[in-house]
Scaffold this motif. Sequence first.
Motif, PDB file in Angstrom:
ATOM      1  N   PRO A  89     -20.460  11.836  -1.371  1.00 42.21           N
ATOM      2  CA  PRO A  89     -19.418  11.947  -1.920  1.00 42.21           C
ATOM      3  C   PRO A  89     -18.503  12.034  -2.574  1.00 42.21           C
ATOM      4  O   PRO A  89     -18.626  10.949  -3.249  1.00 42.21           O
ATOM      5  CB  PRO A  89     -18.818  11.307   0.045  1.00 42.21           C
ATOM      6  N   THR A  90     -17.528  12.480  -2.898  1.00 41.25           N
ATOM      7  CA  THR A  90     -16.055  11.949  -4.227  1.00 41.25           C
ATOM      8  C   THR A  90     -15.756  10.540  -3.797  1.00 41.25           C
ATOM      9  O   THR A  90     -15.648  10.195  -4.385  1.00 41.25           O
ATOM     10  CB  THR A  90     -15.394  12.751  -4.224  1.00 41.25           C
ATOM     11  N   ASN A  91     -15.692  11.062  -2.548  1.00 40.84           N
ATOM     12  CA  ASN A  91     -14.827   9.527  -1.827  1.00 40.84           C
ATOM     13  C   ASN A  91     -15.448   7.857  -2.508  1.00 40.84           C
ATOM     14  O   ASN A  91     -15.055   7.465  -3.392  1.00 40.84           O
ATOM     15  CB  ASN A  91     -14.701   9.258  -0.452  1.00 40.84           C
ATOM     16  N   ALA A  92     -16.910   8.171  -2.055  1.00 37.17           N
ATOM     17  CA  ALA A  92     -17.622   7.016  -2.435  1.00 37.17           C
ATOM     18  C   ALA A  92     -17.774   6.812  -3.676  1.00 37.17           C
ATOM     19  O   ALA A  92     -17.807   5.619  -4.752  1.00 37.17           O
ATOM     20  CB  ALA A  92     -19.201   7.302  -2.005  1.00 37.17           C
ATOM     21  N   PHE A 195      -3.748  -1.747  -3.282  1.00 36.65           N
ATOM     22  CA  PHE A 195      -4.690  -1.862  -4.603  1.00 36.65           C
ATOM     23  C   PHE A 195      -4.083  -1.344  -5.437  1.00 36.65           C
ATOM     24  O   PHE A 195      -4.119  -2.129  -6.591  1.00 36.65           O
ATOM     25  CB  PHE A 195      -6.063  -0.672  -4.105  1.00 36.65           C
ATOM     26  N   ASN A 196      -3.074  -0.370  -5.526  1.00 37.11           N
ATOM     27  CA  ASN A 196      -2.213  -0.003  -6.502  1.00 37.11           C
ATOM     28  C   ASN A 196      -1.164  -1.144  -6.990  1.00 37.11           C
ATOM     29  O   ASN A 196      -1.263  -1.303  -8.202  1.00 37.11           O
ATOM     30  CB  ASN A 196      -1.786   1.137  -6.406  1.00 37.11           C
ATOM     31  N   ASP A 197      -1.115  -1.221  -6.446  1.00 35.59           N
ATOM     32  CA  ASP A 197      -0.399  -2.559  -6.536  1.00 35.59           C
ATOM     33  C   ASP A 197      -0.734  -3.835  -7.023  1.00 35.59           C
ATOM     34  O   ASP A 197      -0.220  -4.221  -8.389  1.00 35.59           O
ATOM     35  CB  ASP A 197       1.105  -2.922  -5.632  1.00 35.59           C
ATOM     36  N   PHE A 198      -1.337  -4.327  -7.502  1.00 32.32           N
ATOM     37  CA  PHE A 198      -2.573  -5.667  -7.590  1.00 32.32           C
ATOM     38  C   PHE A 198      -3.214  -5.122  -9.516  1.00 32.32           C
ATOM     39  O   PHE A 198      -2.124  -5.322 -10.790  1.00 32.32           O
ATOM     40  CB  PHE A 198      -3.324  -5.330  -7.824  1.00 32.32           C
ATOM     41  N   LEU A 199      -3.025  -3.368  -9.135  1.00 34.71           N
ATOM     42  CA  LEU A 199      -3.241  -2.436 -10.503  1.00 34.71           C
ATOM     43  C   LEU A 199      -1.959  -2.620 -11.700  1.00 34.71           C
ATOM     44  O   LEU A 199      -2.340  -3.082 -12.620  1.00 34.71           O
ATOM     45  CB  LEU A 199      -3.771  -1.570 -10.209  1.00 34.71           C
ATOM     46  N   ASP A 200      -1.240  -2.550 -10.890  1.00 34.36           N
ATOM     47  CA  ASP A 200      -0.044  -2.923 -11.887  1.00 34.36           C
ATOM     48  C   ASP A 200       0.006  -3.715 -12.420  1.00 34.36           C
ATOM     49  O   ASP A 200       0.500  -4.086 -13.967  1.00 34.36           O
ATOM     50  CB  ASP A 200       1.332  -1.895 -10.840  1.00 34.36           C
ATOM     51  N   GLU A 201       0.175  -5.317 -11.390  1.00 39.67           N
ATOM     52  CA  GLU A 201      -0.532  -6.386 -11.963  1.00 39.67           C
ATOM     53  C   GLU A 201      -0.908  -6.287 -13.061  1.00 39.67           C
ATOM     54  O   GLU A 201      -0.699  -7.547 -14.927  1.00 39.67           O
ATOM     55  CB  GLU A 201      -0.200  -7.444 -11.346  1.00 39.67           C
ATOM     56  N   LEU A 202      -2.434  -6.459 -12.896  1.00 38.85           N
ATOM     57  CA  LEU A 202      -3.278  -6.492 -14.090  1.00 38.85           C
ATOM     58  C   LEU A 202      -2.786  -5.068 -15.228  1.00 38.85           C
ATOM     59  O   LEU A 202      -2.823  -6.037 -16.292  1.00 38.85           O
ATOM     60  CB  LEU A 202      -4.921  -6.318 -13.237  1.00 38.85           C
ATOM     61  N   ILE A 203      -2.455  -4.136 -15.292  1.00 32.97           N
ATOM     62  CA  ILE A 203      -2.205  -3.370 -16.697  1.00 32.97           C
ATOM     63  C   ILE A 203      -1.195  -4.197 -17.112  1.00 32.97           C
ATOM     64  O   ILE A 203      -1.354  -4.369 -18.851  1.00 32.97           O
ATOM     65  CB  ILE A 203      -1.731  -2.492 -15.828  1.00 32.97           C
ATOM     66  N   MET A 354      -8.476   4.460 -13.634  1.00 30.87           N
ATOM     67  CA  MET A 354      -8.803   3.235 -12.197  1.00 30.87           C
ATOM     68  C   MET A 354      -7.264   3.907 -11.541  1.00 30.87           C
ATOM     69  O   MET A 354      -7.102   4.918 -10.502  1.00 30.87           O
ATOM     70  CB  MET A 354      -8.059   1.733 -12.294  1.00 30.87           C
ATOM     71  N   LYS A 355      -5.778   3.672 -12.519  1.00 34.40           N
ATOM     72  CA  LYS A 355      -4.502   4.294 -11.396  1.00 34.40           C
ATOM     73  C   LYS A 355      -4.952   5.998 -11.541  1.00 34.40           C
ATOM     74  O   LYS A 355      -4.380   6.395 -10.042  1.00 34.40           O
ATOM     75  CB  LYS A 355      -3.551   4.531 -12.874  1.00 34.40           C
ATOM     76  N   THR A 356      -6.093   6.614 -12.297  1.00 38.86           N
ATOM     77  CA  THR A 356      -6.253   8.082 -12.165  1.00 38.86           C
ATOM     78  C   THR A 356      -7.381   8.301 -10.333  1.00 38.86           C
ATOM     79  O   THR A 356      -6.524   9.223  -9.746  1.00 38.86           O
ATOM     80  CB  THR A 356      -7.020   9.055 -13.132  1.00 38.86           C
ATOM     81  N   TRP A 357      -7.639   7.389 -10.781  1.00 37.56           N
ATOM     82  CA  TRP A 357      -8.757   7.642  -9.570  1.00 37.56           C
ATOM     83  C   TRP A 357      -8.129   7.527  -8.476  1.00 37.56           C
ATOM     84  O   TRP A 357      -8.783   8.509  -7.349  1.00 37.56           O
ATOM     85  CB  TRP A 357      -9.944   6.587  -9.790  1.00 37.56           C
ATOM     86  N   LEU A 358      -7.553   6.028  -8.284  1.00 36.70           N
ATOM     87  CA  LEU A 358      -6.729   6.156  -6.935  1.00 36.70           C
ATOM     88  C   LEU A 358      -5.855   7.966  -6.442  1.00 36.70           C
ATOM     89  O   LEU A 358      -6.267   7.942  -5.005  1.00 36.70           O
ATOM     90  CB  LEU A 358      -5.568   4.601  -7.521  1.00 36.70           C
ATOM     91  N   THR A 359      -5.379   8.037  -6.992  1.00 34.60           N
ATOM     92  CA  THR A 359      -4.610   9.319  -6.480  1.00 34.60           C
ATOM     93  C   THR A 359      -5.537  10.250  -6.616  1.00 34.60           C
ATOM     94  O   THR A 359      -5.561  11.687  -5.786  1.00 34.60           O
ATOM     95  CB  THR A 359      -3.895  10.399  -7.736  1.00 34.60           C
ATOM     96  N   GLN A 360      -6.650  10.273  -6.566  1.00 36.41           N
ATOM     97  CA  GLN A 360      -7.989  11.576  -6.293  1.00 36.41           C
ATOM     98  C   GLN A 360      -9.001  10.746  -4.788  1.00 36.41           C
ATOM     99  O   GLN A 360      -9.709  11.895  -4.761  1.00 36.41           O
ATOM    100  CB  GLN A 360      -9.122  11.350  -7.541  1.00 36.41           C
ATOM    101  N   LEU A 361      -8.470  10.157  -4.375  1.00 36.59           N
ATOM    102  CA  LEU A 361      -8.891  10.096  -2.943  1.00 36.59           C
ATOM    103  C   LEU A 361      -8.647  10.023  -1.573  1.00 36.59           C
ATOM    104  O   LEU A 361      -7.200  10.992  -1.606  1.00 36.59           O
ATOM    105  CB  LEU A 361      -8.580   7.981  -3.001  1.00 36.59           C
ATOM    106  N   ASP A 362      -9.390  10.596  -0.865  1.00 30.77           N
ATOM    107  CA  ASP A 362      -9.059  11.805  -0.362  1.00 30.77           C
ATOM    108  C   ASP A 362      -9.160  11.081   0.984  1.00 30.77           C
ATOM    109  O   ASP A 362     -10.239  10.179   2.015  1.00 30.77           O
ATOM    110  CB  ASP A 362      -9.542  12.901  -0.118  1.00 30.77           C
TER     111      ASP A 362
END
Length: 477
Positions: A89-92, A195-203, A354-362
């Motif tokens: 599945p796409t989520n996986a 996850f998104n918050d950690f990602l912002d710090e890493l970017i 990864m920022k984009t992929w987070l928005t694609q999760l359902d």
Amino acid sequence: MKFTIAYDPVTRIEGHLKIELTIDKVGGTQQVVEAKSSGGLFRGFEKILIGRDPRDAQHITERICGVCPIAHGVASVRAQDDAFGTIIPTNARIMRNLVNGANFVESHILHFFLLAAPDFIEGPAMPPWQADWKTDRRFSKSDNDALISHYLQALTMRRKADQMTALFGGRAPHPPAYIPGGFTCTPRQERIDAFNDFLDELIAFIEGTYIPDVVLLGSKYRDYFSIGRGHGNLLSYGVFDLNSSGTEKLLSRGHISEESRTPQVLNVADITEHIAYSWFEGNSALNPASGQTVPKNPKNDAYSWLKAPRYEDKPHEVGPLARMWINGDYQNGISVMDRHIARAHEALKIAQAMKTWLTQLDPAGPVYLQPTPQTSVSGIGLTEAPRGALGHWLDIGADGKLAHYQVISPTTWNCCPRDNKGVHGPLEEALLGTPIENPDEPVEVMRIIHSLDPCLDCATHLIRPGKETKVFIMGCC
Ligand code: NFE
């Protein structure tokens, strides 16, 4: 005067690598005239897996390494999905990418600040930093101090990346969430947000600290754009599927040969592993689909437990530079400094994707499709680990158990010994001809080795220095 140096084990890498160099004067310049790269441990995971339920394979092969366990999990479940014909599945697909991406970012930060930068900076006046080599330090005190403080920040950033792994993967290292057919975690919104918050710090860290530090290093050590080139052949299996069939990837599959410079289609059937100089039975060069793991030590002329992977019978460098070059993102050159720059820019490219992929999760969508168990089937799981091309090849027998398993890891490509024709591996070739300013502190050699970010597998081992070997005591212990 001609002499031999052996580094055994090379420090600031994962696992145990021995590098033996012959140094001599050529045209008045003292330089490396022969290089042998040797892995001193027998790993044997291929044998451990035989007779087991295939669904154990990803959990067992993740234990090959604590630095890149996720890539082994990815390769193993991809091999099983391939064998069973499962489209996940796409989520996986996205969560597999996200956890793998977090590991890439963590690993690249680890590599630059903790493993490679200490070859260029003066550490604090305390163990394990001192005693240290003093040859060829070029940073001002203020730049040096900043790099030391970034070393400490990198520890925090790595922890944040590992927390991202644990959010979806369940744990870091060795996340149990990778299973054939999908993923065990559901993408709940609070996990996506965290996850998104950690990602912002890493970017922010990659953009504001990692990339500027690599640029600074390149400006002080410009000569390293022409040191440590190697054969000039690059290879990537591609990674981070962007569609369910895997035909689109963030970093594409392909290879580049010294002669053409243009990325070419990769034909997996043209991969072989040579063993003339490896402690394995025989001398044949086999594709991993039929590869064997039969140890033989001692063996005439052999000097490593690594086999020598070849594509179209040629040695190929793998890793971030190969990926970024093949994908068209970075094509400046092949050298110590090009590897650092490509790795830093790859970290940013992956983190931004990864920022984009987070928005694609359902959050309400499925994460698993139960595979239809089959017998007498084969599968290939190709992916990229942070250090380069990683492949798992498996056969499932008539009893539904693993009948055959072979792994080729990135460091096997990069740090392999000579092949059946006597051609050096990529690291060996990169070391040949390197001028050595101070034979008592051959820092040039360490910088080349570290630029390829070797990872050999961890275990206990014995060191037996040869008679003529020069032994350096490094650090306090
Ligand atoms: Ni042990 Fe690894 C990566 C893999 S290198 S770190 O990246 O596969 O052989």
